[in-house]
Design an enzyme around this catalytic site. Structure first.
Site, PDB file in Angstrom:
ATOM      1  N   SER A   1      -5.073  -7.068   5.475  1.00 59.03           N
ATOM      2  CA  SER A   1      -6.191  -6.593   6.289  1.00 59.03           C
ATOM      3  C   SER A   1      -7.500  -6.717   5.514  1.00 59.03           C
ATOM      4  O   SER A   1      -8.550  -6.988   6.102  1.00 59.03           O
ATOM      5  CB  SER A   1      -5.967  -5.145   6.731  1.00 59.03           C
ATOM      6  OG  SER A   1      -5.772  -4.307   5.622  1.00 59.03           O
TER       7      SER A   1
ATOM      8  N   ASP B   1      -4.215 -14.910  -0.020  1.00 63.27           N
ATOM      9  CA  ASP B   1      -4.518 -14.134   1.188  1.00 63.27           C
ATOM     10  C   ASP B   1      -5.804 -14.620   1.867  1.00 63.27           C
ATOM     11  O   ASP B   1      -5.845 -14.830   3.082  1.00 63.27           O
ATOM     12  CB  ASP B   1      -4.657 -12.642   0.847  1.00 63.27           C
ATOM     13  CG  ASP B   1      -3.427 -12.093   0.153  1.00 63.27           C
ATOM     14  OD1 ASP B   1      -2.362 -12.747   0.208  1.00 63.27           O
ATOM     15  OD2 ASP B   1      -3.527 -11.017  -0.463  1.00 63.27           O
TER      16      ASP B   1
HETATM   17  C1  GLA Z   1      -0.552  -9.865  -2.926  1.00 67.89           C
HETATM   18  C2  GLA Z   1      -1.755 -10.594  -3.506  1.00 67.89           C
HETATM   19  C3  GLA Z   1      -1.594 -12.107  -3.344  1.00 67.89           C
HETATM   20  C4  GLA Z   1      -0.252 -12.559  -3.928  1.00 67.89           C
HETATM   21  C5  GLA Z   1       0.891 -11.707  -3.368  1.00 67.89           C
HETATM   22  C6  GLA Z   1       2.217 -12.030  -3.990  1.00 67.89           C
HETATM   23  O1  GLA Z   1      -0.481 -10.065  -1.542  1.00 67.89           O
HETATM   24  O2  GLA Z   1      -2.920 -10.181  -2.837  1.00 67.89           O
HETATM   25  O3  GLA Z   1      -2.659 -12.775  -3.975  1.00 67.89           O
HETATM   26  O4  GLA Z   1      -0.286 -12.508  -5.329  1.00 67.89           O
HETATM   27  O5  GLA Z   1       0.645 -10.331  -3.529  1.00 67.89           O
HETATM   28  O6  GLA Z   1       2.626 -13.314  -3.682  1.00 67.89           O
END
Ligand code: GLA
Length: 391
Positions: free
Chosen positions: A130, A175
Site C-alpha cells: 500500500s 514494490d
Molecule cells: C518487502 C520489500 C521488497 C522485497 C520483499 C521481499 O516487500 O519491500 O522490496 O524485499 O519484501 O521479497
C-alpha cells in the site's frame, strides 16, 4: 473504487475539482522473494486494488495539504499540512507524499505547493505494498500536474527513494516497480541489479490470502536479513572476487563456501530462489503457466532457510495444497505475517477461498481476508490536465 471517488473525495476535502487524478496498484510477488536487495530477479504483478491521488495546484496560501480516506473505514480520514518545497519527515502517512515531492524535486522537477486527496482500496499493512501504491500514485500525479514527461521508471525510482531515503524503510525496488510498471495480463520480470524490466504474459487468476497476522516483527527481521545477506556476500566475495552480488552466486558456490550459520542458509535461499525465478519465467513463456512446485519450493525455502514464514502462512500453504485445482502456493512479500498466494484453475481457487477461511479462523482465532485477482495495470493518469481542459 475509481477515479471519480478520488475526485469526489477531493471536492469534499478541498472544494472544487482536482487538476489531475493518477493511480497506482498494489502488488503481489509471484516468485523471487528477498532477491531485489540482493541484486537478483523477481516476478511480481500489479493487482486489482489501487490507490488514487487527486491533486491541485495551491495558489491561495503557502504550504501543501494532504488528506487521506481509506476505503475500509471512513473514520480513517486523516489530514496533514506540510511544505512541499521543504520536505520534512513528521512520522505521519503524508511523509510518503512529501518524500515523493522531495525525490521529484531532486530530479529537477519544479513543484508548486499543492492539495492532494488520496483514496485507496489497497489493504493497509497486509504486505500488498500500500505504501508503494501511494508513493507511485503521488509521483505520477505530481509529474502530470506540472506537465513533466519524466518516464514511468523514473517515477518509480523517485517513489523508491522516498521510501528508502525519506521514510527510511530499507526495501528493494520491487514494490515501486511493480506498482508503477505492472500491466494487465502480464507479470513483470525485473533484474534488480540493472533495473531492466520485461513484461511476461500471465493471464491466470491469483488468490490472495491475508493471514491477518500483525506485522510487528516484520521491520526488524527484514533489516536483520539484509545485514545477514550483506555479510554473506562479503564472505563469498573473499572466495569469488568477481561475484557481482549475492544472487549471482550459484548454490554450489554457496555450499562449497561453508559460511557460518545462519548465513549459509540465507545465501542458499537467495542463490536457489534466483534460479527458481528463471525457471518460472521460462515455463511461463513456453506453457503460459507457472509450475506449482516452484511456488511450494519457494515457500519451503523461505520457511526453512530464510526463517521468514509463520505458522499461519504455513497453514495456508499446506491446506491450499490439498484443495483440488490448486497448483501452487507460497507466502508473498517479506513474510513474517501478511499475505500468501495460490495459483491454479479458477474453480480450485474459488474452493480455496470458500473453504479455507472458516477453518483458518477455527485454527488461529484470526479472521483472514481473501481476494481473487488478475494481473492489473500499474500507474496511470486517470484524469489529466488536457482531459480537464477539453472536458
Ligand atoms: C518487502 C520489500 C521488497 C522485497 C520483499 C521481499 O516487500 O519491500 O522490496 O524485499 O519484501 O521479497
Amino acid at each position: 473504487m475509481n477515479s471519480n471517488e478520488a475526485s469526489d473525495y477531493f471536492a469534499v476535502a478541498f472544494g472544487g475539482k482536482p487538476d489531475v487524478v493518477a493511480s497506482a496498484a498494489g502488488r503481489v510477488n509471484l516468485i523471487g522473494e528477498h532477491l531485489d536487495y540482493n541484486g537478483g530477479q523477481v516476478l511480481p504483478m500489479a493487482i486489482e486494488r489501487r490507490t488514487w491521488a487527486a491533486v491541485r495546484r495551491r495558489q491561495s496560501s503557502p504550504g501543501s495539504t494532504a488528506t487521506l480516506s481509506v476505503a475500509a473505514s471512513a473514520n480513517e480520514r486523516e489530514r496533514g499540512e506540510f511544505d512541499a518545497t521543504r520536505p520534512a519527515r513528521v512520522g505521519q502517512w503524508w511523509d510518503y507524499v512529501t518524500g515523493v515531492a522531495g525525490a521529484l524535486a531532486a530530479d529537477g522537477l519544479q513543484l508548486p505547493q499543492f492539495e492532494i486527496a488520496v483514496v485507496s482500496d489497497v489493504p493497509q499493512g497486509a504486505g500488498l505494498s500500500s505504501s508503494a501504491a501511494l508513493e507511485v500514485a503521488t509521483s505520477s500525479a505530481l509529474a502530470a500536474l506540472i506537465g513533466s514527461s519524466i518516464d514511468v521508471k523514473a517515477r518509480a525510482a523517485a517513489a523508491w527513494r522516498a521510501e528508502t531515503q525519506f521514510v527510511g524503510v530499507p526495501c528493494g525496488i520491487m514494490d515501486q516497480f511493480a506498482s508503477a510498471m505492472g500491466a494487465p495480463e502480464h507479470a513483470l520480470h525485473i533484474w534488480c541489479d540493472t533495473a531492466r524490466t520485461e513484461q511476461v504474459p500471465f493471464t491466470e487468476a491469483v488468490l490472495i490470502f491475508d493471514t491477518a497476522v500483525p506485522r510487528s516483527l516484520r521491520g526488524s527481521a527484514f533489516e536483520q536479513r539484509r545485514a545477514e545477506c550483506e555479510e554473506a556476500f562479503r564472505l563469498l566475495r573473499g572466495l569469488y572476487p568477481s561475484l557481482p552480488n549475492l544472487a549471482a552466486a550459484t548454490p554450489e558456490q554457496v555450499i562449497a563456501a561453508r559460511l557460518p550459520a545462519p548465513l549459509d542458509r540465507r545465501a542458499l535461499h537467495v542463490a536457489e530462489e534466483n534460479r527458481r525465478v528463471e525457471r518460472a519465467v521460462e515455463a511461463l513463456r513456453v506453457t503460459g503457466v507457472i509450475p506449482g512446485e516452484i511456488l511450494f519450493q519457494s515457500h519451503e525455502s523461505l520457511r526453512l532457510l530464510y526463517d521468514a514464514s509463520t505458522p499461519e502462512l504455513d497453514w495456508f500453504v499446506e491446506h491450499a495444497a490439498n484443495i483440488d485445482g490448486v497448483r501452487g502456493a507460497r507466502l508473498t512479500g517479506a513474510g513474517w505475517g501478511g499475505c500468501a498466494i495460490a495459483i491454479g484453475d479458477p474453480e480450485g481457487l474459488k474452493r480455496a477461498a470458500e473453504q479455507l477461511p472458516p477453518a483458518y479462523e477455527a485454527a488461529f482465532g484470526l479472521v483472514p481476508r481473501t481476494w481473487l485477482t488478475h494481473a492489473a495495470a500499474g500507474t496511470r493518469v486517470d484524469v489529466g490536465l488536457s482531459s480537464r481542459n477539453s472536458g
